[in-house]
Design an enzyme around this catalytic site. Structure first.
Site, mmCIF file in Angstrom:
data_model
loop_
_atom_site.group_PDB
_atom_site.id
_atom_site.type_symbol
_atom_site.label_atom_id
_atom_site.label_comp_id
_atom_site.label_asym_id
_atom_site.label_seq_id
_atom_site.Cartn_x
_atom_site.Cartn_y
_atom_site.Cartn_z
ATOM 1 N N GLU A 177 0.811 -0.933 -0.438
ATOM 2 C CA GLU A 177 -0.070 -0.011 -0.277
ATOM 3 C C GLU A 177 1.130 1.191 -0.019
ATOM 4 O OE1 GLU A 177 -2.823 1.429 -0.748
ATOM 5 O OE2 GLU A 177 -2.258 3.568 -0.100
ATOM 6 N N ARG B 233 -15.820 5.001 5.024
ATOM 7 C CA ARG B 233 -14.706 4.093 4.632
ATOM 8 C C ARG B 233 -13.803 3.747 5.783
ATOM 9 N NH1 ARG B 233 -9.760 4.582 2.589
ATOM 10 N NH2 ARG B 233 -9.871 3.510 0.021
ATOM 11 N N TYR C 252 -26.607 10.755 4.905
ATOM 12 C CA TYR C 252 -27.530 9.633 5.774
ATOM 13 C C TYR C 252 -26.259 9.958 7.460
ATOM 14 C CZ TYR C 252 -23.522 7.121 3.293
ATOM 15 O OH TYR C 252 -22.544 6.947 2.813
ATOM 16 N N ASP D 184 -11.958 -0.711 -8.844
ATOM 17 C CA ASP D 184 -12.186 0.059 -9.345
ATOM 18 C C ASP D 184 -10.844 -0.270 -10.375
ATOM 19 O OD1 ASP D 184 -14.101 1.422 -7.850
ATOM 20 O OD2 ASP D 184 -12.861 2.643 -6.637
HETATM 21 C C1 LIG Z 1 -8.619 7.482 -0.481
HETATM 22 C C2 LIG Z 1 -9.518 6.967 -0.582
HETATM 23 C C3 LIG Z 1 -10.787 8.142 -0.294
HETATM 24 C C4 LIG Z 1 -12.060 7.190 -0.529
HETATM 25 N N1 LIG Z 1 -13.499 7.476 -0.267
HETATM 26 C C5 LIG Z 1 -14.742 7.269 -0.609
HETATM 27 C C6 LIG Z 1 -15.893 8.013 0.221
HETATM 28 O O1 LIG Z 1 -15.529 8.740 1.131
HETATM 29 N N2 LIG Z 1 -17.085 6.911 -0.296
HETATM 30 C C7 LIG Z 1 -16.995 6.031 -1.068
HETATM 31 O O2 LIG Z 1 -17.730 5.322 -1.786
HETATM 32 N N3 LIG Z 1 -16.321 5.321 -1.651
HETATM 33 C C8 LIG Z 1 -14.808 6.325 -1.476
HETATM 34 N N4 LIG Z 1 -13.888 5.479 -2.000
HETATM 35 C C9 LIG Z 1 -14.084 4.677 -3.170
HETATM 36 C C10 LIG Z 1 -14.427 3.271 -2.526
HETATM 37 O O3 LIG Z 1 -13.219 3.486 -1.595
HETATM 38 C C11 LIG Z 1 -13.574 2.427 -3.695
HETATM 39 O O4 LIG Z 1 -15.065 2.450 -4.802
HETATM 40 C C12 LIG Z 1 -14.424 1.260 -3.133
HETATM 41 O O5 LIG Z 1 -14.098 0.028 -2.214
HETATM 42 C C13 LIG Z 1 -13.348 0.087 -3.962
HETATM 43 O O6 LIG Z 1 -12.833 0.006 -3.739
HETATM 44 P P1 LIG Z 1 -10.668 -0.530 -4.505
HETATM 45 O O7 LIG Z 1 -10.594 -1.322 -3.607
HETATM 46 O O8 LIG Z 1 -10.731 -0.690 -5.469
HETATM 47 O O9 LIG Z 1 -9.918 0.522 -4.457
HETATM 48 P P2 LIG Z 1 -9.799 1.549 -3.397
HETATM 49 O O10 LIG Z 1 -10.657 1.782 -2.792
HETATM 50 O O11 LIG Z 1 -9.554 3.310 -4.386
HETATM 51 O O12 LIG Z 1 -8.287 1.487 -3.286
HETATM 52 C C14 LIG Z 1 -7.018 1.249 -3.841
HETATM 53 C C15 LIG Z 1 -6.329 1.278 -3.154
HETATM 54 O O13 LIG Z 1 -4.873 1.302 -3.299
HETATM 55 C C16 LIG Z 1 -3.545 1.912 -3.280
HETATM 56 N N5 LIG Z 1 -2.435 2.111 -4.646
HETATM 57 C C17 LIG Z 1 -2.522 2.923 -5.830
HETATM 58 N N6 LIG Z 1 -1.620 2.778 -6.490
HETATM 59 C C18 LIG Z 1 -1.189 2.484 -5.676
HETATM 60 C C19 LIG Z 1 0.375 1.303 -6.140
HETATM 61 N N7 LIG Z 1 0.931 1.699 -7.313
HETATM 62 N N8 LIG Z 1 0.867 0.612 -5.390
HETATM 63 C C20 LIG Z 1 0.751 0.039 -3.278
HETATM 64 N N9 LIG Z 1 -0.819 0.993 -3.886
HETATM 65 C C21 LIG Z 1 -1.403 1.357 -4.454
HETATM 66 C C22 LIG Z 1 -4.467 3.275 -3.157
HETATM 67 O O14 LIG Z 1 -3.542 3.837 -2.061
HETATM 68 C C23 LIG Z 1 -5.556 2.701 -2.490
HETATM 69 O O15 LIG Z 1 -5.325 2.812 -1.300
HETATM 70 C C24 LIG Z 1 -12.010 6.117 -1.916
HETATM 71 C C25 LIG Z 1 -10.754 5.494 -1.994
HETATM 72 C C26 LIG Z 1 -10.308 6.388 -1.662
HETATM 73 C C27 LIG Z 1 -8.281 5.262 -2.473
#
Ligand SMILES: Cc1cc2nc3c(=O)[nH]c(=O)nc-3n(C[C@H](O)[C@H](O)[C@H](O)COP(=O)(O)OP(=O)(O)OC[C@H]3O[C@@H](n4cnc5c(N)ncnc54)[C@H](O)[C@@H]3O)c2cc1C
Length: 401
Positions: free
Chosen positions: A34, A107, A224, A303
């Site tokens: 991370e 979150r 909410y 995502d």
């Molecule tokens: C900072 C943040 C805040 C969010 N806030 C909200 C919210 O308030 N409400 C909501 O509905 N959704 C929010 N989301 C989005 C939601 O969490 C995501 O759409 C959903 O949970 C999908 O999650 P994910 O794990 O695919 O992606 P994400 O939750 O985006 O997680 C991706 C992770 O990968 C890490 N990362 C990126 N590139 C690299 C790399 N090269 N090497 C290592 N790590 C890396 C990022 O720092 C992040 O922690 C947020 C996402 C983030 C990153």
């Protein structure tokens, strides 16, 4: 005794943490990278629908959330211009109807609950403030280059999971390796404005234990309670084509309170009051991209694979579903690359439907003129029966296994 297979996961967001837990339970060893510090309390409200909470419960994460998450009694749909109630959909019986609770959480609280669960798994090693900056992959495994400050470290593993979010490095690098251009969009069709408001600044009527949706032309607003009702999460989703600045932190762009107040000027005075009570607005362009699942020994989840418009509140839930299916396929199949093909095939139809229906929801919620009047009439007529529209989504036992 043979050594367990080893997965490298890039991204310790909701999807990456859930995938680590699911893989560890399936007998894998996991190294999770991370790039941020793990203690950052970022983001705002998330809706944890029953299809996700069912998996979180199986992973033992749900009890860790119980102190901070809230189970709303209803989804309250109102007309934006005058606040007329169009429907109040009961969801307090989510457990009975869909087999798992419907929760509202910050979150940061879900993130923390997942990290606590991961900390109890000896098979998972987390490396925070470590960014994946390069990788190679062939039939025998993957090798990753990782930056920790100025230090460069190399890791070997049997597969790489890109859970690195909407601006996925893994996705970009894979495209480059396959001679394709990165498909990062430069524009978004919609923008979310998000704020957390201290509930003592919010009118009592808007502080009910429910998720309230106000519908209007070209926009809708959801609010909410969060964290035991101390905070009110406010999200306004607006049709507003904007350029996406990929150099900025997509989660940290602030918005002008006057601009959002002007956009909702013609709405019910209670909504204007709520908007006026918010001090710190964050802008979030809603990214849309084609679906990509990775190739060979590299898979994408969450995502990184399929950003989803938040009109059904499914971004995090679908990342959690990906995590569970990924582990299931990797456990069932002795060969990694074919297991990842099966994973993509198993997930593709459901994710496509969620994306499609989220877009449709946007069209319905943001309708204007005669279409909006018809919509309101249909909601008033159907009333509570609308809840059945979500059975296919919320009831995991009805989803393809
Ligand atoms: C900072 C943040 C805040 C969010 N806030 C909200 C919210 O308030 N409400 C909501 O509905 N959704 C929010 N989301 C989005 C939601 O969490 C995501 O759409 C959903 O949970 C999908 O999650 P994910 O794990 O695919 O992606 P994400 O939750 O985006 O997680 C991706 C992770 O990968 C890490 N990362 C990126 N590139 C690299 C790399 N090269 N090497 C290592 N790590 C890396 C990022 O720092 C992040 O922690 C947020 C996402 C983030 C990153």
């Amino acid at each position: 005794m043979s050594t367990p297979p080893h997965a490298l996961i890039a991204g310790g967001g909701i999807g990456g943490l859930a995938a680590s837990l699911c893989l560890a339970r399936a007998g894998w060893r996991v190294t999770l990278l991370e790039r941020r510090r793990l203690t950052e309390d970022i983001g705002a409200g998330l809706q944890i629908s029953p299809n996700a909470s069912a998996i979180l419960r199986e992973l033992g994460v749900l009890p860790r959330l119980s102190a901070s998450a809230l189970a709303p009694k209803a989804i309250h749909v109102r007309r934006g211009r005058d606040g007329v109630t169009l429907a109040q959909l009961p969801i307090e019986h989510a457990e009975r109807r869909w087999g798992a609770p419907y929760l509202l959480a910050h979150r940061g609280d879900l993130h923390r609950a997942l990290i606590e669960a991961v900390a109890g798994e000896p098979a998972i090693k987390i490396h925070a403030e470590c960014a994946l900056v390069g990788f190679t992959a062939d039939d025998n495994g993957v090798t990753a280059a990782v930056a920790h400050g100025a230090e460069r470290v190399s890791y070997g593993a049997d597969c790489l999971i890109g859970a690195d979010g909407v601006r996925s490095f893994v996705r970009e690098r894979l495209a480059e390796m396959q001679g394709r251009a990165a498909d990062l969009p430069d524009r978004a069709r919609h923008v979310a404005w998000r704020a957390l408001v201290k509930s003592n600044k919010v009118a009592l009527e808007l502080r009910q234990p429910e998720s309230t949706i106000w519908l209007g032309p070209g926009a809708h607003l959801v609010h909410y309670p969060l964290r035991g009702g101390r905070l009110t999460n406010v999200v306004a989703l607006i049709d507003d084509p904007v350029r996406i600045d990929w150099t900025a932190d997509i989660w940290a762009q602030s918005g002008d309170p006057h601009a959002i107040a002007a956009r909702f000027a013609g709405w019910d005075q209670r909504i204007r009051g709520l908007i006026g009570a918010a001090e710190d607005w964050r802008l979030w362009p809603l990214v849309e991209r084609d679906v990509a699942w990775g190739s060979g020994r590299v898979a994408l989840i969450g995502d990184a694979a399929h950003p989803i418009l938040p009109f059904l509140g499914q971004g995090a839930a679908q990342a959690i579903e990906d995590a569970a299916m990924l582990a299931k396929e990797l456990k069932a199949c002795a060969e990694i690359a074919p297991a990842l093909v099966s994973f993509a095939a198993a997930r593709a139809p459901r994710v496509a439907r969620v994306q499609r229906e989220s877009q449709e929801q946007a069209r319905i919620y943001h309708a204007s003129g005669a279409f909006a009047a018809l919509r309101d009439l249909a909601i008033l007529t159907l009333g509570r029966r609308i809840i059945a529209r979500y059975d296919w989504l919320y009831d995991l036992s009805a989803a393809p296994a």
